[in-house]
Design an enzyme around this catalytic site. Structure first.
Site, PDB file in Angstrom:
ATOM      1  N   CYS A   2       0.831  -1.190   0.000  1.00  0.00           N
ATOM      2  CA  CYS A   2       0.000   0.000   0.000  1.00  0.00           C
ATOM      3  C   CYS A   2       0.880   1.259   0.000  1.00  0.00           C
ATOM      4  CB  CYS A   2      -0.932   0.096   1.198  1.00  0.00           C
ATOM      5  SG  CYS A   2      -1.928  -1.369   1.460  1.00  0.00           S
ATOM      6  N   ARG A  27       3.177   0.171  -5.306  1.00  0.00           N
ATOM      7  CA  ARG A  27       3.015  -0.489  -4.017  1.00  0.00           C
ATOM      8  C   ARG A  27       1.675  -1.228  -3.913  1.00  0.00           C
ATOM      9  NH1 ARG A  27       6.756   1.659  -0.439  1.00  0.00           N
ATOM     10  NH2 ARG A  27       5.603   0.814   1.305  1.00  0.00           N
ATOM     11  N   TRP A  75      -3.014  -2.522  -1.603  1.00  0.00           N
ATOM     12  CA  TRP A  75      -2.767  -3.898  -2.016  1.00  0.00           C
ATOM     13  C   TRP A  75      -3.421  -4.740  -0.931  1.00  0.00           C
ATOM     14  CZ3 TRP A  75      -0.036  -8.210  -0.080  1.00  0.00           C
ATOM     15  CH2 TRP A  75       0.113  -9.246  -0.997  1.00  0.00           C
ATOM     16  N   ASN A 100      -0.547   1.260   6.044  1.00  0.00           N
ATOM     17  CA  ASN A 100       0.209   0.302   5.243  1.00  0.00           C
ATOM     18  C   ASN A 100       0.768  -0.704   6.233  1.00  0.00           C
ATOM     19  OD1 ASN A 100       1.998  -0.997   3.515  1.00  0.00           O
ATOM     20  ND2 ASN A 100       3.580   0.569   3.771  1.00  0.00           N
ATOM     21  N   GLY A 101       0.518  -1.991   6.020  1.00  0.00           N
ATOM     22  CA  GLY A 101       1.048  -3.002   6.939  1.00  0.00           C
ATOM     23  C   GLY A 101      -0.033  -3.980   7.344  1.00  0.00           C
ATOM     24  N   GLU A 484      13.885 -17.970 -13.025  1.00  0.00           N
ATOM     25  CA  GLU A 484      13.505 -16.577 -13.236  1.00  0.00           C
ATOM     26  C   GLU A 484      12.621 -16.451 -14.489  1.00  0.00           C
ATOM     27  OE1 GLU A 484      13.324 -14.027 -11.639  1.00  0.00           O
ATOM     28  OE2 GLU A 484      13.290 -12.366 -13.046  1.00  0.00           O
ATOM     29  N   LYS A 488       8.829 -14.964 -14.490  1.00  0.00           N
ATOM     30  CA  LYS A 488       8.392 -13.853 -15.355  1.00  0.00           C
ATOM     31  C   LYS A 488       7.156 -14.256 -16.141  1.00  0.00           C
ATOM     32  CE  LYS A 488      10.067 -11.255 -13.982  1.00  0.00           C
ATOM     33  NZ  LYS A 488      11.083 -11.017 -13.025  1.00  0.00           N
ATOM     34  N   GLU A 491       4.002 -14.530 -13.873  1.00  0.00           N
ATOM     35  CA  GLU A 491       3.468 -13.315 -13.255  1.00  0.00           C
ATOM     36  C   GLU A 491       2.838 -12.351 -14.250  1.00  0.00           C
ATOM     37  OE1 GLU A 491       6.180 -10.706 -11.053  1.00  0.00           O
ATOM     38  OE2 GLU A 491       7.815 -11.446 -12.261  1.00  0.00           O
ATOM     39  N   HIS A 507      12.833 -37.606 -13.160  1.00  0.00           N
ATOM     40  CA  HIS A 507      12.431 -38.037 -11.816  1.00  0.00           C
ATOM     41  C   HIS A 507      11.001 -37.626 -11.495  1.00  0.00           C
ATOM     42  CE1 HIS A 507      16.437 -39.451 -11.037  1.00  0.00           C
ATOM     43  NE2 HIS A 507      16.913 -38.290 -11.456  1.00  0.00           N
ATOM     44  N   LYS A 606       4.567  -3.816  -6.594  1.00  0.00           N
ATOM     45  CA  LYS A 606       6.005  -3.712  -6.849  1.00  0.00           C
ATOM     46  C   LYS A 606       6.824  -3.894  -5.582  1.00  0.00           C
ATOM     47  CE  LYS A 606       9.582  -2.901  -9.371  1.00  0.00           C
ATOM     48  NZ  LYS A 606      10.008  -4.073 -10.151  1.00  0.00           N
TER      49      LYS A 606
HETATM   50  C1  F6R Z   1       9.206 -10.528  -9.602  1.00  0.00           C
HETATM   51  C2  F6R Z   1       9.442  -9.552  -8.569  1.00  0.00           C
HETATM   52  C3  F6R Z   1       9.395  -9.995  -7.149  1.00  0.00           C
HETATM   53  C4  F6R Z   1      10.488  -9.286  -6.340  1.00  0.00           C
HETATM   54  C5  F6R Z   1      10.357  -9.633  -4.860  1.00  0.00           C
HETATM   55  C6  F6R Z   1      11.451  -9.031  -4.021  1.00  0.00           C
HETATM   56  O1  F6R Z   1       9.298  -9.971 -10.877  1.00  0.00           O
HETATM   57  O2  F6R Z   1       9.656  -8.406  -8.841  1.00  0.00           O
HETATM   58  O3  F6R Z   1       9.515 -11.379  -7.048  1.00  0.00           O
HETATM   59  O4  F6R Z   1      11.727  -9.686  -6.817  1.00  0.00           O
HETATM   60  O5  F6R Z   1       9.114  -9.180  -4.396  1.00  0.00           O
HETATM   61  O6  F6R Z   1      11.480  -7.647  -4.126  1.00  0.00           O
HETATM   62  P1  F6R Z   1      12.785  -6.817  -3.764  1.00  0.00           P
HETATM   63  O7  F6R Z   1      13.843  -7.189  -4.732  1.00  0.00           O
HETATM   64  O8  F6R Z   1      12.364  -5.390  -3.871  1.00  0.00           O
HETATM   65  O9  F6R Z   1      13.158  -7.195  -2.361  1.00  0.00           O
END
Ligand code: F6R
Length: 611
Positions: A2, A27, A75, A100-101, A484, A488, A491, A507, A606
């Protein structure tokens, strides 16, 4: 997560709050709302489900004008995304709260407050704060004092901003576990979860510390620390040109950020490479002395940053000869950890505010690690402030929720760390270091070559548009790259994707393979290539369609059901960085074909500042 914005000024503040919210959408973007003490002397609010644009549209129709206000982009944690759960939450008609929290004891408080006659109109944990504060105001009419009494009863994490129609000269705030920054203006002051929200109105900031309570008036700011002592917090003048927040020629931020990688990798290397060695001082003046003592490394991170840590493990063990463990922060923080002597604790984070990573760092401080090092993209983040050493990645602001340039710059930072540790401890031959330094210098150009494959990958993406499941395979340091790639894809395109070390296929997961399950593989030309080729035969034999990103020298060719995309040749150590690029592009183009919200995929945010 948030985002919070607040303002107390002599001018109308609604537009400032809205602009702040837009900048904080990273956020969370489930719903948004604003509460303003209007010129009529009443507290009024507007809330909308969905993104800030919905709120903006509503406010265009029914403007709220006033000089004191708070706003929020959500969020969802407690209670589904909806207008009734959107912040600000009111208690009565005079008191508005944004939060926020997570309040962990909200159920007990809710029952207690219901017993006192309070009626709840949302499913959120935040509403208990509003009512509890209202209740405290019955004994203590001063808003700031009542907030101090309120937070004593809250368990969990919060960044809070409160306004009251009865004391419209101030905005009060509290921080515990969720960041808050005060923006200082001339005859006006502001509050936000991130200074970015306020860069439009000021460049002077004061960061609240854990446990701080602040009373923000137009012409003064007063802060009390966790012990109730009046304190001054340093004012920081913030100048950062790297904040440009527009998409330029690109359709999405994510595509722009993918294409920025050569430049930001170059920037991350700047001033950190000597002629034939890494400049260890890049990690801080005491780094050389500390690194000489390191016998183990413990890496902790979340999500994409965790994958960067997984790649680093291969590097640290093979190049610097240092045993390394990597763990997701949400597990590490609750595990009974046995720390080997002389272990360096390394946290990796784009934002530096991820709740689990921060909590892991705080726990680590109690566990007897040699020192803590943060690899982070935000210099003024909590993670950086609380770590002994820092290496800042220079990715610039990353707006797309799916992390791209932050990941590759983290990898560069981790390779610099590996080479520094190997150099200082004498476990890495000078010739090998010199060669890798040379390869690092060439890396931006190599990444540019990979980006030039954009159109080819856009075509390959068509193979995925009607698929529901995908496997990603890699061996060695390419296994985390496959992880990774899978993250990607899931998500942003919502296609279920899983990554496996290619040798694990037989396996179990091989049972899933049929002509409806594309299998993506990264295949640099290394000693594992022949083994990987056998794994791919196993897939083909079961009718699985293969998409292989292969070194141009690997001798792999297209065939029925096998699509080979040739990659520029690169030193094996740097291959994880290069091979990340086509996987990012692949996810991007699949998502575009599927018509998803690429920059703000559903259910995500984010910056994950809650557990
Ligand atoms: C995926 C992504 C998340 C962040 C994760 C950690 O694309 O962005 O998996 O990598 O939430 O975030 P940070 O790096 O800000 O600690």
């Amino acid at each position: 997560m948030c985002g919070i914005v607040g303002a107390v000024a002599e001018r109308n503040i609604t537009a400032i709050l809205l602009e702040g919210l837009k900048r904080l959408e990273y956020r969370g973007y489930d719903s948004a709302g604003v509460a303003v003490f209007t010129h009529n002397g009443t507290l009024e609010r507007m809330r909308r489900n969905g993104k800030v644009a919905e709120l903006e549209q509503a406010l265009a129709g029914e403007p709220l004008m006033g000089r004191l206000g708070i706003a929020h982009t959500r969020w969802a944690t407690h209670g589904a995304p909806s207008e009734r759960n959107a912040h600000p939450h009111f208690s009565g008609s005079d008191l508005a709260v944004v939060h926020n929290g997570i309040i962990e004891n909200y159920e007990a408080l809710r029952e207690q407050l219901k017993g006192l006659g309070y009626v709840f109109t949302s499913d959120t944990d935040t509403e208990v704060i509003a009512h509890l504060l209202n209740h405290k105001l019955k004994d203590q009419s001063d808003l700031t004092e009542a907030l101090k009494a309120t937070v004593k009863e809250l368990h969990g994490a919060y960044g809070l901003a409160v306004i009251s129609a009865k004391q419209p000269d101030r905005l009060v705030a509290a921080r515990s576990g969720s960041p808050l920054v005060i923006g200082l203006g001339l005859g006006e002051n502001f509050l936000a979860s991130d200074q970015l929200a306020l860069r439009q109105v000021t460049d002077r900031f004061m960061y609240l510390e854990e446990g701080d309570i602040a009373e923000i008036r137009r012409d003064s700011v007063q802060i009390w620390d966790v012990n109730g002592k009046s304190v001054q917090r340093e004012t920081v003048q913030y100048r950062d040109g790297a904040e440009a927040a527009d998409k330029g020629e690109y359709r999405h931020y994510m595509l722009k950020e993918i294409h920025e990688q050569p430049a930001v990798v170059q920037r991350t290397l700047e001033n950190r490479l000597g002629q034939d060695h890494v400049l260890v001082q890049a990690f801080g003046p005491q780094a050389a002395e500390l690194f000489a003592k390191v016998r183990n490394v413990q890496i902790v991170a979340c999500g994409t940053s965790y994958h960067a840590g997984m790649v680093a493990r291969y590097w640290l063990e093979s190049l610097a000869g240092i045993p390394c463990q990597v763990e997701v922060a949400s597990e590490f923080r609750y595990r009974k950890v046995v720390v080997q002597p002389d272990t360096l604790f390394v946290s990796i984070s784009q934002s530096g505010e991820t709740a689990d990573t921060l909590a892991a760092l705080r726990n680590a401080k109690e566990l007897g690690f040699l020192a803590s090092l943060a690899i982070c993209n935000v210099g003024i983040s909590s993670l950086v402030r609380e770590s002994d050493l820092t290496l800042l990645t220079q990715a610039g602001r990353e707006i797309g929720v799916a992390s791209t340039k932050a990941f590759t710059t983290q990898l560069v930072g981790l390779l610099l760390l590996t080479l520094s540790l190997g150099q200082v401890r004498g476990t890495l031959e000078a010739g090998v270091e010199a060669q890798l330094v040379e390869e690092l210098r060439r890396l931006p150009a190599r990444l540019g070559e990979a980006l030039a494959m954009d159109a080819t990958i856009e075509k390959v993406a068509e193979l995925f548009a009607d698929k529901h499941h995908t496997l990603f395979l890699g061996r060695g340091a390419q296994f985390p790259v496959a992880m990774e790639g899978a993250l990607k894809l899931k998500e942003i395109s919502y296609i279920h994707a899983e990554a496996y070390p290619a040798g694990e296929l037989k396996h179990g997961p091989l049972a899933l393979v049929d002509n409806d399950m594309p299998v993506v593989t990264v295949a640099p030309n290394n000693e594992l290539l022949e083994k990987l080729k056998s794994n791919l035969q196993e897939v083909r034999a079961r009718g699985g369609e293969l998409i292989v990103f292969a070194d141009e020298q690997a001798g792999m060719t297209n065939g029925e059901g096998t699509h080979v995309i040739n990659m520029p040749h690169i030193h094996d150590v740097l291959a994880p960085i290069l091979y990340t690029i086509p996987l990012q592009l692949l996810s991007y183009y699949v998502a575009v074909l599927k018509g998803t919200d690429v920059d703000q995929p559903r259910n995500l945010a984010k910056s994950v500042t809650v557990e």
